[in-house]
Design a protein around this motif. Sequence first.
Motif, mmCIF file in Angstrom:
data_model
loop_
_atom_site.group_PDB
_atom_site.id
_atom_site.type_symbol
_atom_site.label_atom_id
_atom_site.label_comp_id
_atom_site.label_asym_id
_atom_site.label_seq_id
_atom_site.Cartn_x
_atom_site.Cartn_y
_atom_site.Cartn_z
ATOM 1 N N ALA A 191 32.083 23.325 32.288
ATOM 2 C CA ALA A 191 32.866 24.459 31.776
ATOM 3 C C ALA A 191 33.627 25.145 32.909
ATOM 4 N N ASP A 192 33.009 25.242 34.093
ATOM 5 C CA ASP A 192 33.678 25.864 35.231
ATOM 6 C C ASP A 192 34.835 25.015 35.726
ATOM 7 N N VAL A 193 34.654 23.722 35.735
ATOM 8 C CA VAL A 193 35.669 22.817 36.263
ATOM 9 C C VAL A 193 36.928 22.856 35.401
ATOM 10 N N TYR A 194 36.741 22.863 34.100
ATOM 11 C CA TYR A 194 37.890 22.794 33.210
ATOM 12 C C TYR A 194 38.380 24.159 32.741
ATOM 13 N N GLY A 195 37.673 25.204 33.072
ATOM 14 C CA GLY A 195 38.079 26.538 32.646
ATOM 15 C C GLY A 195 39.278 27.043 33.426
ATOM 16 N N VAL A 196 40.193 27.687 32.742
ATOM 17 C CA VAL A 196 41.358 28.288 33.374
ATOM 18 C C VAL A 196 41.297 29.776 33.059
ATOM 19 N N SER A 197 41.301 30.604 34.075
ATOM 20 C CA SER A 197 41.177 32.045 33.876
ATOM 21 C C SER A 197 42.497 32.650 33.410
ATOM 22 N N ASP A 198 42.403 33.861 32.864
ATOM 23 C CA ASP A 198 43.611 34.585 32.461
ATOM 24 C C ASP A 198 44.522 34.814 33.659
ATOM 25 N N GLU A 199 43.922 35.083 34.817
ATOM 26 C CA GLU A 199 44.702 35.306 36.038
ATOM 27 C C GLU A 199 45.475 34.046 36.439
ATOM 28 N N GLN A 200 44.856 32.881 36.320
ATOM 29 C CA GLN A 200 45.529 31.627 36.652
ATOM 30 C C GLN A 200 46.696 31.375 35.701
ATOM 31 N N VAL A 201 46.493 31.648 34.414
ATOM 32 C CA VAL A 201 47.576 31.473 33.435
ATOM 33 C C VAL A 201 48.725 32.424 33.765
ATOM 34 N N HIS A 202 48.385 33.668 34.072
ATOM 35 C CA HIS A 202 49.415 34.663 34.406
ATOM 36 C C HIS A 202 50.222 34.227 35.633
ATOM 37 N N ARG A 203 49.523 33.788 36.681
ATOM 38 C CA ARG A 203 50.209 33.375 37.904
ATOM 39 C C ARG A 203 51.077 32.141 37.675
ATOM 40 N N ALA A 204 50.599 31.224 36.848
ATOM 41 C CA ALA A 204 51.396 30.031 36.532
ATOM 42 C C ALA A 204 52.653 30.413 35.766
ATOM 43 N N ARG A 205 52.520 31.333 34.817
ATOM 44 C CA ARG A 205 53.694 31.786 34.058
ATOM 45 C C ARG A 205 54.719 32.446 34.971
ATOM 46 N N ILE A 206 54.262 33.258 35.900
ATOM 47 C CA ILE A 206 55.169 33.915 36.846
ATOM 48 C C ILE A 206 55.887 32.872 37.703
ATOM 49 N N ALA A 207 55.160 31.879 38.175
ATOM 50 C CA ALA A 207 55.767 30.831 39.009
ATOM 51 C C ALA A 207 56.818 30.059 38.221
ATOM 52 N N VAL A 208 56.524 29.750 36.961
ATOM 53 C CA VAL A 208 57.500 29.035 36.123
ATOM 54 C C VAL A 208 58.729 29.904 35.901
ATOM 55 N N ALA A 209 58.515 31.183 35.594
ATOM 56 C CA ALA A 209 59.643 32.084 35.335
ATOM 57 C C ALA A 209 60.540 32.226 36.564
ATOM 58 N N ARG A 210 59.940 32.314 37.729
ATOM 59 C CA ARG A 210 60.724 32.469 38.961
ATOM 60 C C ARG A 210 61.556 31.239 39.277
ATOM 61 N N ASN A 211 61.110 30.077 38.840
ATOM 62 C CA ASN A 211 61.799 28.836 39.194
ATOM 63 C C ASN A 211 62.605 28.239 38.052
ATOM 64 N N SER A 212 62.709 28.944 36.949
ATOM 65 C CA SER A 212 63.474 28.458 35.797
ATOM 66 C C SER A 212 64.955 28.773 35.963
ATOM 67 N N LEU A 213 65.764 27.941 35.337
ATOM 68 C CA LEU A 213 67.209 28.154 35.392
ATOM 69 C C LEU A 213 67.640 29.296 34.482
ATOM 70 N N ASP A 214 67.048 29.368 33.296
ATOM 71 C CA ASP A 214 67.366 30.418 32.340
ATOM 72 C C ASP A 214 66.188 30.572 31.380
ATOM 73 N N SER A 215 66.318 31.425 30.374
ATOM 74 C CA SER A 215 65.202 31.694 29.463
ATOM 75 C C SER A 215 64.815 30.466 28.639
ATOM 76 N N ASP A 216 65.799 29.654 28.248
ATOM 77 C CA ASP A 216 65.481 28.432 27.494
ATOM 78 C C ASP A 216 64.695 27.446 28.361
#
Length: 81
Positions: free
Chosen positions: A33-58
């Motif tokens: 469960a620990d190995v495959y678990g993804v925390s809310d903080e990890q999801v948030h940080r991943a979303r921020i990284a994707v948003a910063r590197n995206s070309l536009d909203s689509d």
Amino acid sequence: MNATSGPRRRPNGPHPERTAAEEPSVPAQRTAADVYGVSDEQVHRARIAVARNSLDSDDCRELLDMLGLIGEGGDPPPVRR
């Protein structure tokens, strides 16, 4: 050759300024469960990284969807299931 020339060597043994209580210890074994678990903080940080590197909203939405970082209709994202 004098004492200051040549490569410096690290002394053997514990660090002279550390006590036994400060020595690093072996972490506890992780469960599946620990190995495959993804925390809310990890999801948030991943979303921020994707948003910063995206070309536009689509592009951002498409990447978030491909990575399983957004859920449908209030459901948790696939990475959190």
